[in-house]
Motif scaffolding. Structure first.
Motif, PDB file in Angstrom:
ATOM      1  N   ALA A  20       0.826  -1.210   0.000  1.00 27.05           N
ATOM      2  CA  ALA A  20       0.000   0.000   0.000  1.00 27.05           C
ATOM      3  C   ALA A  20       0.861   1.261   0.000  1.00 27.05           C
ATOM      4  CB  ALA A  20      -0.928  -0.015   1.203  1.00 27.05           C
ATOM      5  N   LEU A  21       1.925   1.259   0.797  1.00 26.27           N
ATOM      6  CA  LEU A  21       2.807   2.428   0.835  1.00 26.27           C
ATOM      7  C   LEU A  21       3.499   2.641  -0.508  1.00 26.27           C
ATOM      8  CD1 LEU A  21       4.408   1.994   4.381  1.00 26.27           C
ATOM      9  CD2 LEU A  21       2.709   3.687   3.680  1.00 26.27           C
ATOM     10  N   SER A  22       4.027   1.554  -1.100  1.00 25.30           N
ATOM     11  CA  SER A  22       4.675   1.675  -2.400  1.00 25.30           C
ATOM     12  C   SER A  22       3.684   2.122  -3.461  1.00 25.30           C
ATOM     13  CB  SER A  22       5.296   0.327  -2.786  1.00 25.30           C
ATOM     14  OG  SER A  22       5.909   0.404  -4.057  1.00 25.30           O
ATOM     15  N   PHE A  23       2.452   1.618  -3.386  1.00 25.59           N
ATOM     16  CA  PHE A  23       1.413   2.017  -4.331  1.00 25.59           C
ATOM     17  C   PHE A  23       1.140   3.508  -4.241  1.00 25.59           C
ATOM     18  CE2 PHE A  23      -2.780   2.434  -6.102  1.00 25.59           C
ATOM     19  CZ  PHE A  23      -2.852   1.473  -7.093  1.00 25.59           C
ATOM     20  N   ALA A  24       1.060   4.016  -3.004  1.00 23.01           N
ATOM     21  CA  ALA A  24       0.786   5.436  -2.811  1.00 23.01           C
ATOM     22  C   ALA A  24       1.943   6.303  -3.306  1.00 23.01           C
ATOM     23  CB  ALA A  24       0.517   5.705  -1.328  1.00 23.01           C
ATOM     24  N   HIS A  25       3.185   5.869  -3.065  1.00 24.86           N
ATOM     25  CA  HIS A  25       4.342   6.641  -3.523  1.00 24.86           C
ATOM     26  C   HIS A  25       4.387   6.733  -5.043  1.00 24.86           C
ATOM     27  CE1 HIS A  25       6.528   5.674   0.509  1.00 24.86           C
ATOM     28  NE2 HIS A  25       5.648   6.668   0.623  1.00 24.86           N
ATOM     29  N   LEU A  26       4.118   5.607  -5.712  1.00 25.47           N
ATOM     30  CA  LEU A  26       4.098   5.620  -7.169  1.00 25.47           C
ATOM     31  C   LEU A  26       2.980   6.522  -7.705  1.00 25.47           C
ATOM     32  CD1 LEU A  26       4.757   1.837  -7.826  1.00 25.47           C
ATOM     33  CD2 LEU A  26       6.209   3.706  -8.616  1.00 25.47           C
ATOM     34  N   HIS A  27       1.838   6.485  -7.050  1.00 22.28           N
ATOM     35  CA  HIS A  27       0.726   7.346  -7.467  1.00 22.28           C
ATOM     36  C   HIS A  27       1.079   8.812  -7.303  1.00 22.28           C
ATOM     37  CE1 HIS A  27      -2.819   9.813  -6.372  1.00 22.28           C
ATOM     38  NE2 HIS A  27      -3.365   9.202  -7.432  1.00 22.28           N
ATOM     39  N   ASP A  28       1.692   9.168  -6.168  1.00 23.39           N
ATOM     40  CA  ASP A  28       2.040  10.569  -5.929  1.00 23.39           C
ATOM     41  C   ASP A  28       3.078  11.068  -6.931  1.00 23.39           C
ATOM     42  OD1 ASP A  28       0.298  10.410  -3.836  1.00 23.39           O
ATOM     43  OD2 ASP A  28       1.852  10.194  -2.291  1.00 23.39           O
ATOM     44  N   LEU A  29       4.073  10.198  -7.235  1.00 19.37           N
ATOM     45  CA  LEU A  29       5.095  10.612  -8.187  1.00 19.37           C
ATOM     46  C   LEU A  29       4.509  10.786  -9.588  1.00 19.37           C
ATOM     47  CD1 LEU A  29       8.079  11.200  -8.715  1.00 19.37           C
ATOM     48  CD2 LEU A  29       8.394   8.762  -9.165  1.00 19.37           C
ATOM     49  N   ALA A  30       3.640   9.859 -10.010  1.00 16.25           N
ATOM     50  CA  ALA A  30       3.019   9.979 -11.328  1.00 16.25           C
ATOM     51  C   ALA A  30       2.143  11.224 -11.415  1.00 16.25           C
ATOM     52  CB  ALA A  30       2.202   8.727 -11.636  1.00 16.25           C
ATOM     53  N   ALA A  31       1.417  11.507 -10.346  1.00 23.70           N
ATOM     54  CA  ALA A  31       0.565  12.692 -10.349  1.00 23.70           C
ATOM     55  C   ALA A  31       1.405  13.970 -10.394  1.00 23.70           C
ATOM     56  CB  ALA A  31      -0.337  12.687  -9.113  1.00 23.70           C
ATOM     57  N   ALA A  32       2.539  13.991  -9.660  1.00 26.41           N
ATOM     58  CA  ALA A  32       3.407  15.165  -9.668  1.00 26.41           C
ATOM     59  C   ALA A  32       4.067  15.358 -11.028  1.00 26.41           C
ATOM     60  CB  ALA A  32       4.465  15.039  -8.576  1.00 26.41           C
ATOM     61  N   ALA A  33       4.262  14.250 -11.783  1.00 27.66           N
ATOM     62  CA  ALA A  33       4.900  14.332 -13.094  1.00 27.66           C
ATOM     63  C   ALA A  33       3.920  14.653 -14.205  1.00 27.66           C
ATOM     64  CB  ALA A  33       5.618  13.025 -13.405  1.00 27.66           C
ATOM     65  N   GLY A  34       2.688  14.995 -13.864  1.00 24.13           N
ATOM     66  CA  GLY A  34       1.715  15.406 -14.868  1.00 24.13           C
ATOM     67  C   GLY A  34       0.734  14.337 -15.273  1.00 24.13           C
ATOM     68  N   GLN A  35       0.789  13.161 -14.680  1.00 25.87           N
ATOM     69  CA  GLN A  35      -0.143  12.085 -15.022  1.00 25.87           C
ATOM     70  C   GLN A  35      -1.286  12.109 -14.011  1.00 25.87           C
ATOM     71  OE1 GLN A  35       0.493  10.473 -17.827  1.00 25.87           O
ATOM     72  NE2 GLN A  35       2.471  11.511 -18.031  1.00 25.87           N
ATOM     73  N   ASP A  36      -2.274  12.922 -14.262  1.00 25.22           N
ATOM     74  CA  ASP A  36      -3.337  13.098 -13.290  1.00 25.22           C
ATOM     75  C   ASP A  36      -4.493  12.143 -13.570  1.00 25.22           C
ATOM     76  OD1 ASP A  36      -3.965  14.202 -15.664  1.00 25.22           O
ATOM     77  OD2 ASP A  36      -4.753  16.105 -14.887  1.00 25.22           O
ATOM     78  N   GLY A  37      -5.452  12.136 -12.668  1.00 25.02           N
ATOM     79  CA  GLY A  37      -6.662  11.326 -12.830  1.00 25.02           C
ATOM     80  C   GLY A  37      -6.377   9.830 -12.725  1.00 25.02           C
ATOM     81  N   TRP A  38      -7.056   9.051 -13.554  1.00 24.50           N
ATOM     82  CA  TRP A  38      -6.923   7.595 -13.503  1.00 24.50           C
ATOM     83  C   TRP A  38      -5.535   7.133 -13.919  1.00 24.50           C
ATOM     84  CZ3 TRP A  38      -5.513   4.875 -17.784  1.00 24.50           C
ATOM     85  CH2 TRP A  38      -5.608   5.527 -19.029  1.00 24.50           C
ATOM     86  N   LYS A  39      -4.834   7.958 -14.701  1.00 21.03           N
ATOM     87  CA  LYS A  39      -3.500   7.566 -15.153  1.00 21.03           C
ATOM     88  C   LYS A  39      -2.528   7.450 -13.989  1.00 21.03           C
ATOM     89  CE  LYS A  39      -3.525  10.995 -18.021  1.00 21.03           C
ATOM     90  NZ  LYS A  39      -3.094  12.007 -19.014  1.00 21.03           N
ATOM     91  N   ALA A  40      -2.671   8.305 -13.002  1.00 21.20           N
ATOM     92  CA  ALA A  40      -1.786   8.230 -11.840  1.00 21.20           C
ATOM     93  C   ALA A  40      -1.996   6.936 -11.064  1.00 21.20           C
ATOM     94  CB  ALA A  40      -2.015   9.442 -10.929  1.00 21.20           C
ATOM     95  N   TRP A  41      -3.220   6.409 -11.054  1.00 22.07           N
ATOM     96  CA  TRP A  41      -3.483   5.143 -10.367  1.00 22.07           C
ATOM     97  C   TRP A  41      -3.015   3.943 -11.200  1.00 22.07           C
ATOM     98  CZ3 TRP A  41      -4.614   5.484  -5.466  1.00 22.07           C
ATOM     99  CH2 TRP A  41      -5.253   6.617  -4.990  1.00 22.07           C
TER     100      TRP A  41
END
Length: 209
Positions: A20-41
């Motif tokens: 769960a922690l690794s999943f959240a970190h990957l989501h936050d990094l993807a969202a910060a890199a411009g991959q918002d919405g469902w793409k970040a998940w």
């Protein structure tokens, strides 16, 4: 009525928390890199699936080099996201090179997952014989193992009839000897080729003449 107690495995609990922690970190990094919405998940799902596919290839024992290669790639992606979101990177100002890596990750994950999902070709194919290879030399037939009665005294061997199959085999050996040498086979040679006692070889030689 018998009640069933639910046993909680601490190892599974620890694995779920870490995932769960690794999943959240990957989501936050993807969202910060411009991959918002469902793409970040979708990014952490692709990383975890690539890890599972590489782990299954390593467990299968086939093409371990490819399994280790893609396992390291997915592990680096997961560890990189965990370290980057630990305060070492300003998520409000992600550098351009990291945006490029995040944007190119789906293609890398697709390639790795596709290669790991299929078995390596040629595993069950039979080798094709070389046309230039010299043919194997003909195998000279050998006599079958005789029963215990063959080791009895000569009196019993001469009295007992020779099996027709053994006579037929001796005739093939004699014909092969005549073809190769141009002369009839003698009793000692026949005895050596058949692996039988001398009295039995003499009885067989008498039936060949």
């Amino acid at each position: 009525m018998r009640t069933h107690r639910i046993r909680i495995d601490p190892v599974l609990v620890q694995a779920a928390i870490a995932a769960a922690l690794s999943f959240a970190h990957l989501h936050d990094l993807a969202a910060a890199a411009g991959q918002d919405g469902w793409k970040a998940w979708a990014y952490p799902i692709s990383v975890d699936l690539l890890l599972v596919a590489a782990w299954r290839r390593l467990r299968s024992g086939a093409a371990k080099a490819a399994g280790w290669c893609w396992f390291v790639v997915a592990l680096v992606a997961s560890l990189g996201a965990n370290v980057a979101t630990a305060g070492l990177l300003d998520l409000g100002d992600v550098p351009a090179w990291l945006r490029i890596l995040v944007a190119g990750w789906p293609a890398v994950a697709f390639l790795g997952g596709t290669l790991l999902a299929h078995d390596p070709p040629g595993g069950d194919e039979e080798p094709v014989p070389d046309q230039n290879e010299a043919p194997a030399p003909p195998v000279t037939p050998t006599a079958p193992e005789l029963p215990a009665a063959a080791s009895q005294p000569a009196a019993h061997l001469t009295a007992a009839p020779v099996p027709p199959a053994l006579v037929a085999l001796a005739r093939k050996v004699a014909d092969d000897h005549r073809t190769r040498t141009g002369a009839a086979i003698d009793t000692p040679t026949l005895r050596t080729r058949l692996g039988v006692p001398l009295p039995l070889a003499e009885a067989i030689a008498a039936q060949l003449t």
